[in-house]
Design an enzyme around this catalytic site. Structure first.
Site, PDB file in Angstrom:
ATOM      1  N   GLU A   1       0.877  -1.178   0.000  1.00  0.00           N
ATOM      2  CA  GLU A   1       0.000   0.000   0.000  1.00  0.00           C
ATOM      3  C   GLU A   1       0.908   1.219   0.000  1.00  0.00           C
ATOM      4  O   GLU A   1       1.440   1.607   1.043  1.00  0.00           O
ATOM      5  CB  GLU A   1      -0.895  -0.018   1.251  1.00  0.00           C
ATOM      6  CG  GLU A   1      -1.929  -1.138   1.273  1.00  0.00           C
ATOM      7  CD  GLU A   1      -3.142  -0.840   0.389  1.00  0.00           C
ATOM      8  OE1 GLU A   1      -3.393   0.333   0.047  1.00  0.00           O
ATOM      9  OE2 GLU A   1      -3.842  -1.801   0.042  1.00  0.00           O
ATOM     10  N   CYS A  37      -2.304   9.521   2.538  1.00  0.00           N
ATOM     11  CA  CYS A  37      -1.843   8.924   1.277  1.00  0.00           C
ATOM     12  C   CYS A  37      -2.758   9.254   0.116  1.00  0.00           C
ATOM     13  O   CYS A  37      -2.305   9.360  -1.022  1.00  0.00           O
ATOM     14  CB  CYS A  37      -1.703   7.417   1.436  1.00  0.00           C
ATOM     15  SG  CYS A  37      -3.214   6.630   1.983  1.00  0.00           S
TER      16      CYS A  37
HETATM   17  P1  NAD Z   1       8.150   4.685   4.991  1.00  0.00           P
HETATM   18  O1  NAD Z   1       8.172   3.860   3.776  1.00  0.00           O
HETATM   19  O2  NAD Z   1       9.289   5.575   5.275  1.00  0.00           O
HETATM   20  O3  NAD Z   1       7.987   3.778   6.296  1.00  0.00           O
HETATM   21  C1  NAD Z   1       6.971   2.808   6.452  1.00  0.00           C
HETATM   22  C2  NAD Z   1       7.428   1.717   7.380  1.00  0.00           C
HETATM   23  O4  NAD Z   1       8.565   1.077   6.798  1.00  0.00           O
HETATM   24  C3  NAD Z   1       7.856   2.164   8.773  1.00  0.00           C
HETATM   25  O5  NAD Z   1       7.389   1.229   9.718  1.00  0.00           O
HETATM   26  C4  NAD Z   1       9.365   2.156   8.706  1.00  0.00           C
HETATM   27  O6  NAD Z   1       9.977   1.825   9.933  1.00  0.00           O
HETATM   28  C5  NAD Z   1       9.651   1.061   7.707  1.00  0.00           C
HETATM   29  N1  NAD Z   1      10.874   1.303   6.946  1.00  0.00           N
HETATM   30  C6  NAD Z   1      11.425   2.512   6.639  1.00  0.00           C
HETATM   31  N2  NAD Z   1      12.546   2.343   5.917  1.00  0.00           N
HETATM   32  C7  NAD Z   1      12.718   1.017   5.761  1.00  0.00           C
HETATM   33  C8  NAD Z   1      13.699   0.215   5.105  1.00  0.00           C
HETATM   34  N3  NAD Z   1      14.724   0.755   4.476  1.00  0.00           N
HETATM   35  N4  NAD Z   1      13.538  -1.122   5.137  1.00  0.00           N
HETATM   36  C9  NAD Z   1      12.507  -1.694   5.762  1.00  0.00           C
HETATM   37  N5  NAD Z   1      11.550  -0.979   6.411  1.00  0.00           N
HETATM   38  C10 NAD Z   1      11.645   0.353   6.413  1.00  0.00           C
HETATM   39  O7  NAD Z   1       6.786   5.491   4.878  1.00  0.00           O
HETATM   40  P2  NAD Z   1       6.232   6.577   5.865  1.00  0.00           P
HETATM   41  O8  NAD Z   1       7.080   7.800   5.740  1.00  0.00           O
HETATM   42  O9  NAD Z   1       5.998   6.008   7.215  1.00  0.00           O
HETATM   43  O10 NAD Z   1       4.790   6.855   5.238  1.00  0.00           O
HETATM   44  C11 NAD Z   1       4.583   7.761   4.210  1.00  0.00           C
HETATM   45  C12 NAD Z   1       4.363   7.097   2.896  1.00  0.00           C
HETATM   46  O11 NAD Z   1       3.408   6.063   3.016  1.00  0.00           O
HETATM   47  C13 NAD Z   1       3.800   8.026   1.844  1.00  0.00           C
HETATM   48  O12 NAD Z   1       4.402   7.753   0.604  1.00  0.00           O
HETATM   49  C14 NAD Z   1       2.330   7.651   1.799  1.00  0.00           C
HETATM   50  O13 NAD Z   1       1.677   7.951   0.608  1.00  0.00           O
HETATM   51  C15 NAD Z   1       2.400   6.188   2.038  1.00  0.00           C
HETATM   52  N6  NAD Z   1       1.141   5.716   2.580  1.00  0.00           N
HETATM   53  C16 NAD Z   1       0.367   4.899   1.845  1.00  0.00           C
HETATM   54  C17 NAD Z   1      -0.850   4.480   2.348  1.00  0.00           C
HETATM   55  C18 NAD Z   1      -1.751   3.564   1.595  1.00  0.00           C
HETATM   56  O14 NAD Z   1      -2.681   3.077   2.209  1.00  0.00           O
HETATM   57  N7  NAD Z   1      -1.526   3.300   0.329  1.00  0.00           N
HETATM   58  C19 NAD Z   1      -1.256   4.903   3.605  1.00  0.00           C
HETATM   59  C20 NAD Z   1      -0.429   5.745   4.318  1.00  0.00           C
HETATM   60  C21 NAD Z   1       0.772   6.149   3.815  1.00  0.00           C
END
Ligand code: NAD
Length: 431
Positions: free
Chosen positions: A210, A244
């Site tokens: 997602e 998002c």
């Molecule tokens: P992110 O990808 O930075 O982090 C998400 C999760 O992944 C966190 O738990 C984090 O600890 C983990 N993570 C971060 N870096 C990682 C790595 N290198 N390897 C493994 N895990 C890692 O995202 P965010 O900043 O928390 O959220 C924002 C993004 O999420 C935006 O792009 C937004 O559009 C998207 N989003 C999508 C939805 C949806 O339902 N489609 C909902 C909310 C947010």
């Protein structure tokens, strides 16, 4: 603390005990989860306030309310969804019967983001439970109060070998992704989604991603401009744009642009007042890094509303930027903040070309009163989901699977789609 390897091994043993396959057990778990949420609603709202300054009414609706709604809907339908279904058998297989049997995958990993740190962690968790899986949940480290509350609620009320919250930063996610899960459900950025997909490839683990992206909002000149302004502002400025499916940018037909800007300015004043300061009951930006990234956009184009910020509180006021082009920095990545750029167009064909030229968005909105315009947009562009003459609302229907396509993700959930996502459908022919 158990190692992650042991944790997954213990959860797999629990899964093989067959307990989670019992639908009555799943119903009992979901009911307990629902009651825990109801009994701790204030703690959840307080954690969201501490992490993001999330307004209470917004948090009640978009975090607690949405999760409770999902659980209640699931409880109502679970027996029917989980039942084995008989399907027709071709005449060539005379004497046989055919069935489709939903089967839980086993041990699921759920990785959650920070923007709706409660809802986006617990909704997939509820899906995993409903389908009969064990689950490990990794909340976002950027919202630590919500993360530790989730850990307390789950880890103190359910056995670790069934459901477990593991808190931590990127290294924790990386370490968890080395384990052999049976399903991975990831919500977050496209960049990290690719890392998750690579890790999943090691064991060919089925995965839902997602992700995000820049969701266009098209306002055609025949739209009801006042209604469009209200609904765009509501979708954009909720959670300070850190949603998002928030409208990322507006594409407006040239002759309606000025009217739309005037209405948007009015709506901002009606919603937040004339003199907006950081004391406003309005979500803050999650971190210094994101604050810095967002304030760098403020000199793009022509500022027509807002533009003020307060670094000490990570506050940015609702802001509108006019005279933006696709070359501006604000148009390069998902904004994820309360900044709304406006780009004008003459012909709809320009909209089609511009959107096709970019990665498939998670959401796309179109405001028009003309069925032909609506059809033209919906039929010619690829995107995760859409609301016509509205924003965001498609995401909150139990009947509409929610997910992206291409760079905005793969797979979907919500309502029955959550159950389906966490189930493998076994096809069986009995002779
Ligand atoms: P992110 O990808 O930075 O982090 C998400 C999760 O992944 C966190 O738990 C984090 O600890 C983990 N993570 C971060 N870096 C990682 C790595 N290198 N390897 C493994 N895990 C890692 O995202 P965010 O900043 O928390 O959220 C924002 C993004 O999420 C935006 O792009 C937004 O559009 C998207 N989003 C999508 C939805 C949806 O339902 N489609 C909902 C909310 C947010």
């Amino acid at each position: 603390m158990t190692s992650y390897q042991e944790l997954v091994k213990n959860q797999r043993s629990f899964f093989y005990s067959g307990k989670t396959k019992d639908v009555a057990f799943r119903i009992e778990t979901l009911t307990k989860l629902k009651e825990l949420i109801q009994n701790h609603e204030q703690d959840i709202l307080d954690a969201l306030k501490a992490d993001l300054n999330k307004p209470e009414a917004e948090a009640k609706r978009a975090e607690v309310g949405l999760v409770l709604g999902e659980i209640e809907f699931t409880l109502k339908h679970l027996e029917e969804w989980a039942a084995t279904k008989e399907v027709p058998t071709p005449a060539t297989h005379e004497g046989a019967k055919s069935f489709i049997q939903p089967d839980p995958y086993g041990v699921a990993l759920v990785i959650a983001p920070w923007n709706y740190p409660f809802q986006l962690a617990v909704t997939p968790l509820a899906g995993a439970i409903a389908a009969g899986n064990c689950a490990v949940l990794k909340p976002s480290e950027l919202t630590p109060r919500t993360s530790s509350l989730l850990a307390a609620l789950i880890n103190e009320n359910f056995p670790e070998e069934y459901l477990c919250v593991v808190e931590g930063e990127v290294e924790t996610s990386t370490a968890l992704l080395k384990e052999n899960f049976n399903y991975i459900f990831f919500t977050g950025s496209t960049a990290v989604g690719k890392i998750v997909a690579k890790a999943a490839a090691e064991y060919l683990t089925p995965t839902t991603l997602e992700l995000g992206g820049k969701s266009p909002t098209i306002v055609h000149s025949d739209a009801n401009i006042e209604e469009a302004a209200v609904r765009i502002a509501r979708g954009k400025f909720a959670n300070a744009g850190q949603t998002c499916v928030a409208p990322d940018y507006i594409l407006v037909q040239k002759n309606s642009k000025q009217a739309l800007i005037e209405k948007l300015k009015e709506v901002i004043i009606t919603s937040y007042g004339e003199n907006i300061s950081s004391d406003l009951d309005f979500s803050h930006i999650v971190s210094e890094k994101h604050f810095e990234r967002l304030t760098n956009y403020l000199d793009n184009g022509k500022l027509v509303a807002g533009g003020n910020s307060d670094r000490s509180k990570l506050f940015i006021e609702p802001t509108i930027l006019d005279e933006i082009s696709f070359d501006d920095s604000v148009m390069q990545d998902e904004i994820f903040g309360p900044i709304l750029p406006i780009i004008e167009y003459d012909e709809l064909s320009e909209v089609i070309a511009a959107v096709r030229n970019r990665p498939n968005p998670l959401a796309l909105y179109v405001f028009t009163q003309d069925q032909r315009v609506q059809d033209y947009i919906l039929n010619n562009l690829s995107f995760g989901g859409s609301a016509v003459n509205d924003t965001i609302s498609h995401m909150t229907s139990h009947y509409l699977p929610f997910g992206g396509v291409g760079e905005s993700g793969m797979g979907a959930y919500h309502g029955k789609a959550s159950f389906d996502t966490f189930s493998h459908f076994k096809s069986v022919l009995i002779r």
